[in-house]
Design a protein around this motif. Structure first.
Motif, PDB file in Angstrom:
ATOM      1  N   GLY A   1       0.919  -1.274  -0.238  1.00 29.71           N
ATOM      2  CA  GLY A   1       0.053  -0.148  -0.203  1.00 29.71           C
ATOM      3  C   GLY A   1       0.949   1.360  -0.125  1.00 29.71           C
ATOM      4  N   PRO A   2       0.039   2.453  -0.030  1.00 33.53           N
ATOM      5  CA  PRO A   2       0.996   3.799  -0.322  1.00 33.53           C
ATOM      6  C   PRO A   2       1.454   4.119   1.114  1.00 33.53           C
ATOM      7  N   ARG A   3       0.975   3.662   2.043  1.00 35.18           N
ATOM      8  CA  ARG A   3       1.532   4.379   3.270  1.00 35.18           C
ATOM      9  C   ARG A   3       3.104   3.651   3.272  1.00 35.18           C
ATOM     10  N   PHE A   4       3.142   2.306   2.862  1.00 34.49           N
ATOM     11  CA  PHE A   4       4.590   1.549   2.954  1.00 34.49           C
ATOM     12  C   PHE A   4       5.301   2.205   2.112  1.00 34.49           C
ATOM     13  N   ARG A   5       5.191   2.636   0.752  1.00 38.32           N
ATOM     14  CA  ARG A   5       5.689   3.248  -0.096  1.00 38.32           C
ATOM     15  C   ARG A   5       6.549   4.312   0.571  1.00 38.32           C
ATOM     16  N   GLU A   6       5.488   5.257   0.884  1.00 38.84           N
ATOM     17  CA  GLU A   6       5.938   6.538   1.625  1.00 38.84           C
ATOM     18  C   GLU A   6       6.885   6.487   2.552  1.00 38.84           C
ATOM     19  N   ALA A   7       6.533   5.386   3.483  1.00 35.70           N
ATOM     20  CA  ALA A   7       7.586   5.210   4.527  1.00 35.70           C
ATOM     21  C   ALA A   7       9.082   4.868   4.124  1.00 35.70           C
ATOM     22  N   ALA A   8       9.150   3.975   3.171  1.00 36.90           N
ATOM     23  CA  ALA A   8      10.324   3.530   2.446  1.00 36.90           C
ATOM     24  C   ALA A   8      10.934   4.752   1.664  1.00 36.90           C
ATOM     25  N   ASP A   9      10.198   5.601   0.966  1.00 35.84           N
ATOM     26  CA  ASP A   9      10.838   6.760   0.310  1.00 35.84           C
ATOM     27  C   ASP A   9      11.452   7.764   1.327  1.00 35.84           C
ATOM     28  N   ILE A  10      10.776   7.975   2.509  1.00 30.00           N
ATOM     29  CA  ILE A  10      10.879   8.787   3.598  1.00 30.00           C
ATOM     30  C   ILE A  10      12.394   8.088   4.037  1.00 30.00           C
ATOM     31  N   LEU A  11      12.451   7.042   4.396  1.00 34.07           N
ATOM     32  CA  LEU A  11      13.791   6.203   4.897  1.00 34.07           C
ATOM     33  C   LEU A  11      14.920   6.350   3.928  1.00 34.07           C
ATOM     34  N   ALA A  12      14.779   6.323   2.769  1.00 33.89           N
ATOM     35  CA  ALA A  12      15.472   6.385   1.830  1.00 33.89           C
ATOM     36  C   ALA A  12      16.098   7.844   1.363  1.00 33.89           C
ATOM     37  N   GLY A  13      15.291   8.962   1.874  1.00 31.26           N
ATOM     38  CA  GLY A  13      15.531  10.134   1.881  1.00 31.26           C
ATOM     39  C   GLY A  13      14.682  10.903   0.487  1.00 31.26           C
ATOM     40  N   ARG A  14      14.315  10.030  -0.215  1.00 25.34           N
ATOM     41  CA  ARG A  14      13.478  10.483  -1.281  1.00 25.34           C
ATOM     42  C   ARG A  14      12.333  11.370  -1.326  1.00 25.34           C
ATOM     43  N   LYS A  15      11.696  11.537   0.189  1.00 26.34           N
ATOM     44  CA  LYS A  15      10.849  12.224   0.696  1.00 26.34           C
ATOM     45  C   LYS A  15      11.072  12.594   2.027  1.00 26.34           C
ATOM     46  N   GLN A  16      10.453  13.641   2.247  1.00 26.79           N
ATOM     47  CA  GLN A  16      10.574  13.948   3.721  1.00 26.79           C
ATOM     48  C   GLN A  16       9.102  13.775   4.549  1.00 26.79           C
ATOM     49  N   VAL A  17       9.300  14.059   5.913  1.00 26.29           N
ATOM     50  CA  VAL A  17       8.182  14.137   6.902  1.00 26.29           C
ATOM     51  C   VAL A  17       7.295  15.199   6.586  1.00 26.29           C
ATOM     52  N   TYR A  18       5.908  15.172   6.398  1.00 31.49           N
ATOM     53  CA  TYR A  18       5.364  16.389   6.421  1.00 31.49           C
ATOM     54  C   TYR A  18       4.141  16.109   7.477  1.00 31.49           C
ATOM     55  N   LEU A  19       3.935  17.006   8.554  1.00 27.80           N
ATOM     56  CA  LEU A  19       2.923  16.893   9.557  1.00 27.80           C
ATOM     57  C   LEU A  19       1.804  17.985   9.564  1.00 27.80           C
ATOM     58  N   GLN A  20       0.944  17.747  10.229  1.00 27.14           N
ATOM     59  CA  GLN A  20      -0.029  18.812  10.303  1.00 27.14           C
ATOM     60  C   GLN A  20       0.531  20.100  11.205  1.00 27.14           C
ATOM     61  N   GLN A  21       0.529  21.098  10.657  1.00 26.08           N
ATOM     62  CA  GLN A  21       0.826  22.639  11.234  1.00 26.08           C
ATOM     63  C   GLN A  21       0.310  23.574  10.893  1.00 26.08           C
ATOM     64  N   PRO A  22      -1.134  23.483  11.487  1.00 30.24           N
ATOM     65  CA  PRO A  22      -2.046  24.631  11.249  1.00 30.24           C
ATOM     66  C   PRO A  22      -1.641  25.816  11.973  1.00 30.24           C
ATOM     67  N   ASN A  23      -1.921  26.993  11.304  1.00 31.30           N
ATOM     68  CA  ASN A  23      -1.214  28.305  11.813  1.00 31.30           C
ATOM     69  C   ASN A  23      -2.121  29.096  12.900  1.00 31.30           C
ATOM     70  N   SER A  24      -3.325  28.338  13.048  1.00 33.76           N
ATOM     71  CA  SER A  24      -4.427  28.973  13.922  1.00 33.76           C
ATOM     72  C   SER A  24      -4.847  28.099  15.024  1.00 33.76           C
ATOM     73  N   PHE A  25      -5.166  26.819  14.825  1.00 34.94           N
ATOM     74  CA  PHE A  25      -5.711  25.946  15.731  1.00 34.94           C
ATOM     75  C   PHE A  25      -5.151  24.745  15.687  1.00 34.94           C
ATOM     76  N   TYR A  26      -4.721  24.057  16.437  1.00 37.02           N
ATOM     77  CA  TYR A  26      -4.281  22.458  16.486  1.00 37.02           C
ATOM     78  C   TYR A  26      -5.045  21.576  17.331  1.00 37.02           C
ATOM     79  N   TYR A  27      -5.570  20.531  16.800  1.00 37.26           N
ATOM     80  CA  TYR A  27      -6.724  19.494  17.470  1.00 37.26           C
ATOM     81  C   TYR A  27      -5.717  18.196  17.609  1.00 37.26           C
ATOM     82  N   PRO A  28      -5.316  17.676  18.701  1.00 40.85           N
ATOM     83  CA  PRO A  28      -4.452  16.535  18.686  1.00 40.85           C
ATOM     84  C   PRO A  28      -4.868  15.087  18.190  1.00 40.85           C
ATOM     85  N   GLY A  29      -4.336  14.214  17.977  1.00 43.12           N
ATOM     86  CA  GLY A  29      -4.592  12.884  17.613  1.00 43.12           C
ATOM     87  C   GLY A  29      -5.285  12.517  16.263  1.00 43.12           C
TER      88      GLY A  29
END
Length: 382
Positions: free
Chosen positions: A152-180
């Motif tokens: 699946g796509p999650r594994f492919r993305e994880a492998a690409d991040i491990l190999a340095g082909r992609k980077q980690v992008y996380l939620q970074q809202p500039n006004s309000f963050y809801y956890p979890g």
């Protein structure tokens, strides 16, 4: 051994450097080892001693001196580079990568480097690039027998991040963050039962949009001045190349648009759009002229998703959310988390227009949505 005078220390350093210049590492090493003796009463010249040992071909002694240097000065650029070289000669390429990477990172904060040191850093960057290629090839070889598509796509993305082909992008809202909440860039539109109904209304919505565009006055710059707020740093501030024709704005239906685009207004009723006083519903036609780039940015909230229903899309238009880049296709909904870094391009030869609106994230239950509505309305009231 008695403590050395400052004059004698300077003399020995000059003699040692001269010895290395005439390719006499033995003499240089003897002098620097005397200075490195605690009894000398001076700061040990670990770098010079390491360089003399390297010239002499004594890898163990060189690394010993380098270790003493970076123990005292952990951010010493030449020391980090020499330590990386020591580890490379020992076959420890992961350690080499660590020391070279730190040296390159630190060098980026230095305005001007001596030419010789700059050349050494270029060599380190080349070594890092070569090591990265080897690492990628190793991972690809290891996965050769794995059914990556089935994983699946999650594994492919994880492998690409491990190999340095992609980077980690996380939620970074500039006004309000809801956890979890899950870190999902694009959602599968098949997950939402109401999407098919909206997509079926695309011909009618496009007809309303084309009539609107023919009149030529409905669109204003997407990013406009806000009273009593600093000017936005976005390069497209006040720029009509990125335009908006609001259908719902600040939680209110725009009367003129309701009259001119009734089929669009009716179609929007199918979506789970938040109803928050003076904030939402929010829906608009988003226009992007050819040659326009919306630079990377984050949205305000991670409690919502943004929907793009493409109505007019020439070739050459695409949207990146995190690591995932997709082309808009007319009539096919894109649903994404805009609190993750995203950007957009129109590299075609004509205008792109999508119907843009927000919906509640599906992970939020009814009680959470009610509580969030109260919270956001209290912010409006303050």
């Amino acid at each position: 051994m008695v403590a050395l005078s400052a004059e004698r220390v300077d003399e020995m350093v000059r003699e040692g450097v001269a010895a290395m210049q005439r390719r006499d590492p033995a003499t240089a090493r003897r002098l620097f080892e005397i200075l490195a003796d605690p009894a000398s009463g001076v700061a040990p010249p670990w770098l010079l001693l390491a360089q003399a040992c390297r010239m002499a071909g004594d890898d163990v002694a060189e690394e010993g001196a380098v270790d003493r240097l970076i123990a005292e000065q952990p951010r010493h650029l030449r020391g980090l580079l020499m330590k990386g070289d020591c580890r490379a000669r020992a076959g420890d390429m992961r350690a080499m990568t660590s020391f070279f990477s730190l040296a390159v990172k630190l060098a980026a904060t230095v305005e001007q480097l001596p030419p010789a040191l700059a050349a050494e850093l270029d060599r380190a960057r080349a070594a890092l690039a070569a090591q990265s290629r080897d690492y990628h090839a190793h991972l690809d070889s290891a996965l050769h027998g794995v059914d990556v598509a089935a994983a699946g796509p999650r594994f492919r993305e994880a492998a690409d991040i491990l190999a340095g082909r992609k980077q980690v992008y996380l939620q970074q809202p500039n006004s309000f963050y809801y956890p979890g909440l899950p870190q999902i860039q694009f959602y599968d539109r098949a997950q939402f039962s109401w999407v098919a109904e909206m997509e079926a209304a695309v011909p009618a919505m496009r007809a309303e949009l084309e009539a609107l565009m023919a009149e030529g006055e409905a669109f204003a710059p997407y990013i406009q001045p806000r009273e009593n707020r600093p000017q936005s740093p976005n390069p497209l501030f006040g720029d009509p190349r990125w335009g908006a024709a609001h259908i719902w704005q600040d939680g209110a239906l725009v009367p003129e648009m309701a009259d001119r685009c009734p089929r669009t207004v009716a179609a929007l009723a199918a979506a789970p759009i938040p109803v928050i006083r003076e904030r939402s519903p929010m829906a608009l036609f988003s226009r992007l002229h050819p040659g326009t780039h919306i630079e990377p940015h984050h949205g305000m909230l991670n409690t919502r998703l943004i929907c793009h229903l493409p109505l007019i899309v020439p070739p050459g238009c695409r949207l990146r959310v995190g690591n995932d880049v997709r082309a808009w296709e007319e009539g096919k909904m894109l649903i994404f988390d805009d609190s993750i870094e995203h950007e957009a391009w129109n590299e075609g030869d004509s205008t792109r227009v999508v119907l843009l609106f927000e919906i509640w994230r599906p992970e939020l239950d009814a009680a959470e949505r009610e509580a969030l509505t109260t919270l956001f309305e209290s912010i409006v009231d303050y």
